[in-house]
Motif scaffolding. Sequence first.
Motif, PDB file in Angstrom:
ATOM      1  N   PHE A   9      31.020  16.001   3.089  1.00 48.34           N
ATOM      2  CA  PHE A   9      30.535  15.844   1.934  1.00 48.34           C
ATOM      3  C   PHE A   9      30.020  16.840   0.923  1.00 48.34           C
ATOM      4  O   PHE A   9      29.349  18.083   1.801  1.00 48.34           O
ATOM      5  CB  PHE A   9      29.319  14.717   1.945  1.00 48.34           C
ATOM      6  CG  PHE A   9      29.818  13.668   2.333  1.00 48.34           C
ATOM      7  CD1 PHE A   9      30.258  12.652   1.190  1.00 48.34           C
ATOM      8  CD2 PHE A   9      29.978  12.943   3.534  1.00 48.34           C
ATOM      9  CE1 PHE A   9      30.455  11.122   1.471  1.00 48.34           C
ATOM     10  CE2 PHE A   9      30.556  11.822   3.869  1.00 48.34           C
ATOM     11  CZ  PHE A   9      30.776  10.904   2.813  1.00 48.34           C
ATOM     12  N   ILE A  10      29.962  17.051  -0.061  1.00 50.13           N
ATOM     13  CA  ILE A  10      29.271  17.910  -0.964  1.00 50.13           C
ATOM     14  C   ILE A  10      28.269  17.077  -1.865  1.00 50.13           C
ATOM     15  O   ILE A  10      28.994  16.016  -2.010  1.00 50.13           O
ATOM     16  CB  ILE A  10      30.197  18.976  -1.962  1.00 50.13           C
ATOM     17  CG1 ILE A  10      30.995  18.199  -2.733  1.00 50.13           C
ATOM     18  CG2 ILE A  10      30.664  19.819  -0.848  1.00 50.13           C
ATOM     19  CD1 ILE A  10      31.607  18.907  -3.683  1.00 50.13           C
ATOM     20  N   SER A  11      27.337  17.663  -2.672  1.00 50.44           N
ATOM     21  CA  SER A  11      26.580  16.985  -3.531  1.00 50.44           C
ATOM     22  C   SER A  11      26.794  17.496  -4.768  1.00 50.44           C
ATOM     23  O   SER A  11      26.437  18.837  -5.043  1.00 50.44           O
ATOM     24  CB  SER A  11      24.980  17.132  -3.070  1.00 50.44           C
ATOM     25  OG  SER A  11      24.010  16.544  -4.205  1.00 50.44           O
ATOM     26  N   TYR A  12      27.268  16.539  -5.773  1.00 52.76           N
ATOM     27  CA  TYR A  12      27.728  17.255  -6.996  1.00 52.76           C
ATOM     28  C   TYR A  12      26.859  16.563  -8.147  1.00 52.76           C
ATOM     29  O   TYR A  12      26.561  15.331  -7.975  1.00 52.76           O
ATOM     30  CB  TYR A  12      29.219  16.972  -7.367  1.00 52.76           C
ATOM     31  CG  TYR A  12      29.861  17.610  -8.643  1.00 52.76           C
ATOM     32  CD1 TYR A  12      30.006  18.971  -8.342  1.00 52.76           C
ATOM     33  CD2 TYR A  12      29.990  16.881  -9.565  1.00 52.76           C
ATOM     34  CE1 TYR A  12      30.434  19.606  -9.378  1.00 52.76           C
ATOM     35  CE2 TYR A  12      30.421  17.547 -10.785  1.00 52.76           C
ATOM     36  CZ  TYR A  12      30.758  18.803 -10.701  1.00 52.76           C
ATOM     37  OH  TYR A  12      31.281  19.811 -11.803  1.00 52.76           O
ATOM     38  N   PRO A  13      26.465  17.431  -9.300  1.00 48.40           N
ATOM     39  CA  PRO A  13      25.444  16.915 -10.298  1.00 48.40           C
ATOM     40  C   PRO A  13      25.913  15.672 -10.877  1.00 48.40           C
ATOM     41  O   PRO A  13      27.227  15.745 -11.198  1.00 48.40           O
ATOM     42  CB  PRO A  13      25.466  18.055 -11.297  1.00 48.40           C
ATOM     43  CG  PRO A  13      25.703  19.204 -10.423  1.00 48.40           C
ATOM     44  CD  PRO A  13      26.649  18.855  -9.381  1.00 48.40           C
ATOM     45  N   LEU A  14      25.220  14.756 -11.153  1.00 49.09           N
ATOM     46  CA  LEU A  14      25.581  13.420 -11.701  1.00 49.09           C
ATOM     47  C   LEU A  14      26.508  12.395 -11.148  1.00 49.09           C
ATOM     48  O   LEU A  14      26.245  11.194 -11.131  1.00 49.09           O
ATOM     49  CB  LEU A  14      26.389  13.738 -13.170  1.00 49.09           C
ATOM     50  CG  LEU A  14      26.034  14.677 -14.209  1.00 49.09           C
ATOM     51  CD1 LEU A  14      26.728  14.938 -15.325  1.00 49.09           C
ATOM     52  CD2 LEU A  14      24.618  14.043 -14.529  1.00 49.09           C
ATOM     53  N   VAL A  15      27.205  13.092 -10.177  1.00 48.88           N
ATOM     54  CA  VAL A  15      28.120  12.124  -9.412  1.00 48.88           C
ATOM     55  C   VAL A  15      27.405  11.730  -7.785  1.00 48.88           C
ATOM     56  O   VAL A  15      27.384  10.402  -7.569  1.00 48.88           O
ATOM     57  CB  VAL A  15      29.481  12.717  -9.166  1.00 48.88           C
ATOM     58  CG1 VAL A  15      30.381  11.897  -8.064  1.00 48.88           C
ATOM     59  CG2 VAL A  15      30.235  13.002 -10.270  1.00 48.88           C
ATOM     60  N   GLY A  16      26.624  12.663  -7.279  1.00 55.59           N
ATOM     61  CA  GLY A  16      26.022  12.408  -6.111  1.00 55.59           C
ATOM     62  C   GLY A  16      26.916  13.025  -5.075  1.00 55.59           C
ATOM     63  O   GLY A  16      27.716  13.988  -5.039  1.00 55.59           O
ATOM     64  N   LYS A  17      27.056  12.487  -3.765  1.00 55.81           N
ATOM     65  CA  LYS A  17      27.755  12.883  -2.873  1.00 55.81           C
ATOM     66  C   LYS A  17      29.129  12.670  -2.783  1.00 55.81           C
ATOM     67  O   LYS A  17      29.746  11.472  -3.248  1.00 55.81           O
ATOM     68  CB  LYS A  17      27.371  12.219  -1.389  1.00 55.81           C
ATOM     69  CG  LYS A  17      25.713  13.019  -1.064  1.00 55.81           C
ATOM     70  CD  LYS A  17      25.314  12.511   0.468  1.00 55.81           C
ATOM     71  CE  LYS A  17      24.140  13.226   0.913  1.00 55.81           C
ATOM     72  NZ  LYS A  17      23.758  12.640   2.317  1.00 55.81           N
ATOM     73  N   VAL A  18      30.089  13.397  -2.483  1.00 54.07           N
ATOM     74  CA  VAL A  18      31.605  13.193  -2.723  1.00 54.07           C
ATOM     75  C   VAL A  18      32.078  13.877  -1.475  1.00 54.07           C
ATOM     76  O   VAL A  18      31.959  15.119  -0.995  1.00 54.07           O
ATOM     77  CB  VAL A  18      32.168  14.080  -4.002  1.00 54.07           C
ATOM     78  CG1 VAL A  18      33.446  13.677  -4.103  1.00 54.07           C
ATOM     79  CG2 VAL A  18      31.466  13.411  -5.210  1.00 54.07           C
ATOM     80  N   LYS A  19      32.889  13.033  -0.873  1.00 52.41           N
ATOM     81  CA  LYS A  19      33.461  13.676   0.664  1.00 52.41           C
ATOM     82  C   LYS A  19      35.014  14.373   0.037  1.00 52.41           C
ATOM     83  O   LYS A  19      35.610  13.808  -0.241  1.00 52.41           O
ATOM     84  CB  LYS A  19      34.012  12.392   1.388  1.00 52.41           C
ATOM     85  CG  LYS A  19      34.337  12.999   2.846  1.00 52.41           C
ATOM     86  CD  LYS A  19      34.691  11.947   3.850  1.00 52.41           C
ATOM     87  CE  LYS A  19      34.982  12.269   5.341  1.00 52.41           C
ATOM     88  NZ  LYS A  19      34.907  11.476   6.208  1.00 52.41           N
ATOM     89  N   VAL A  20      34.949  15.672   0.295  1.00 54.95           N
ATOM     90  CA  VAL A  20      36.047  16.385  -0.179  1.00 54.95           C
ATOM     91  C   VAL A  20      36.752  17.114   1.143  1.00 54.95           C
ATOM     92  O   VAL A  20      37.794  17.655   1.141  1.00 54.95           O
ATOM     93  CB  VAL A  20      35.650  17.593  -0.955  1.00 54.95           C
ATOM     94  CG1 VAL A  20      35.123  17.060  -2.293  1.00 54.95           C
ATOM     95  CG2 VAL A  20      34.607  18.532  -0.298  1.00 54.95           C
ATOM     96  N   GLY A  21      36.077  16.811   2.404  1.00 59.95           N
ATOM     97  CA  GLY A  21      36.622  17.584   3.768  1.00 59.95           C
ATOM     98  C   GLY A  21      37.619  16.654   4.086  1.00 59.95           C
ATOM     99  O   GLY A  21      37.813  15.554   4.007  1.00 59.95           O
ATOM    100  N   GLY A  22      38.732  17.389   4.496  1.00 60.78           N
ATOM    101  CA  GLY A  22      40.225  16.803   4.558  1.00 60.78           C
ATOM    102  C   GLY A  22      41.150  16.877   3.673  1.00 60.78           C
ATOM    103  O   GLY A  22      42.307  16.556   3.790  1.00 60.78           O
ATOM    104  N   LEU A  23      40.521  17.013   2.494  1.00 65.63           N
ATOM    105  CA  LEU A  23      41.638  17.045   1.254  1.00 65.63           C
ATOM    106  C   LEU A  23      42.007  18.390   0.880  1.00 65.63           C
ATOM    107  O   LEU A  23      41.208  19.428   0.950  1.00 65.63           O
ATOM    108  CB  LEU A  23      40.641  16.672   0.006  1.00 65.63           C
ATOM    109  CG  LEU A  23      40.288  14.986   0.109  1.00 65.63           C
ATOM    110  CD1 LEU A  23      39.178  14.682  -1.183  1.00 65.63           C
ATOM    111  CD2 LEU A  23      41.396  13.992   0.071  1.00 65.63           C
ATOM    112  N   PRO A  24      43.189  18.380   0.397  1.00 68.48           N
ATOM    113  CA  PRO A  24      43.562  19.940  -0.209  1.00 68.48           C
ATOM    114  C   PRO A  24      42.782  19.987  -1.533  1.00 68.48           C
ATOM    115  O   PRO A  24      42.349  19.022  -2.069  1.00 68.48           O
ATOM    116  CB  PRO A  24      45.344  19.536  -0.596  1.00 68.48           C
ATOM    117  CG  PRO A  24      45.461  18.008  -0.822  1.00 68.48           C
ATOM    118  CD  PRO A  24      44.309  17.532   0.401  1.00 68.48           C
ATOM    119  N   LEU A  25      43.000  21.262  -2.063  1.00 66.33           N
ATOM    120  CA  LEU A  25      42.052  21.519  -3.391  1.00 66.33           C
ATOM    121  C   LEU A  25      42.495  20.722  -4.221  1.00 66.33           C
ATOM    122  O   LEU A  25      41.481  20.330  -5.000  1.00 66.33           O
ATOM    123  CB  LEU A  25      42.417  23.161  -3.708  1.00 66.33           C
ATOM    124  CG  LEU A  25      41.647  24.080  -2.631  1.00 66.33           C
ATOM    125  CD1 LEU A  25      42.000  25.489  -3.078  1.00 66.33           C
ATOM    126  CD2 LEU A  25      40.381  23.930  -2.472  1.00 66.33           C
TER     127      LEU A  25
END
Length: 272
Positions: A61-77
Motif C-alpha cells: 500500500f501507499i497513502s495518497y492525499p484525499l484518497v487514503g490507502k491504495v494497494k499498488v503492489g503487484g501492479l504495473p505502472l
Amino acid sequence: MSKSVYRRGGQALLLCAAALSGAAQAAQADEYRLAPGDQIRVQVFQNPDLTLDARVGESGFISYPLVGKVKVGGLPLDGAEALLAAALKKGGYVQQPQVNIALLQVRGNQASVLGQVNRPGRFPLETANTTVTDLLAQAGGVAPGGADLVVLTGARDGKPFRTEIDVPAIYRAAQGGSAGTLVVQPGDVLFVDRAPVYYIYGEAQRPGAYRVERGMTLRQALAQGGGPTVRGTERSLKVERRAADGSFQPLKLDMNAQIQPDDVIYVPESLF
C-alpha cells in the motif's frame, strides 16, 4: 469497389487489431510490477498539489492525499496509474485525472549476484522476464577466474529452488535458436564459484596454477605451463590426483588423457 474487397479489408483490419492486442498483452506481462520497498513519484496533470513521493509498504500500500490507502503492489505502472485515477474521479476530486507514476528506485524486486563476477551485489529486476544472462550482464559478467557453471538458488511455489547453469551452453543454445535462459525471481541468488584449477611444478617454464578447460589433455595442460625447461623432459611426467579421502594418489597418464581439477603435474629433470 466490390463487397469481397471490403470483406477482405475488414478481415485484415481484424487480424491487425488482434495482433496489436496480443502484443499489448505480452508487453504488459513483461512490464515491471511494483513491489514493497520501491520508491515512486505520483503526479496528476494540472494538479501540482497532488504530487507525492512515496514508498510502497510491506503490504503493497501507499497513502495518497484525499484518497487514503491504495494497494499498488503487484501492479504495473500503468495499472497503478489507472487505479489512482479512478479513485480520484470516484471521490469527485478531479473530473478527468491524468495520473503519471515514475519509478524512482527499485528496492523490492531484486536479486543478488555473488562470487567471481566483476561487480557483485544486489540488482533490480526491471522487467518480469529478467533472465540469468541479463542478471550476469548487470554484474559485469563472469570474472576471468570464474567457473563455467553457476548456481541459481531461491524459491519457486513456496519451495526451495536450486539449479546449476552451464553458461557457455546457454550461449551455444542461443546461437542455435533455443528458447533462452531461466527467468530470475525476486530474492534469487546467483553464485559464481572459482574455476577449477590444476598445478604444474618442477622443470616447467611457468610453474603455477592454471584453469582446467573442458576436455583438456595432459599435453595441453603442460603446454599451458610453457612446456619443460631445457633441463626438463616430458618423459616420466608424474601426475597426482586427489582421492575421495582427500589424499593425493600417483597416476601414470598418457599424454592424451584428460586431466581433472586439483591434478598436480610434476615435470622431472632430464637425466641426459
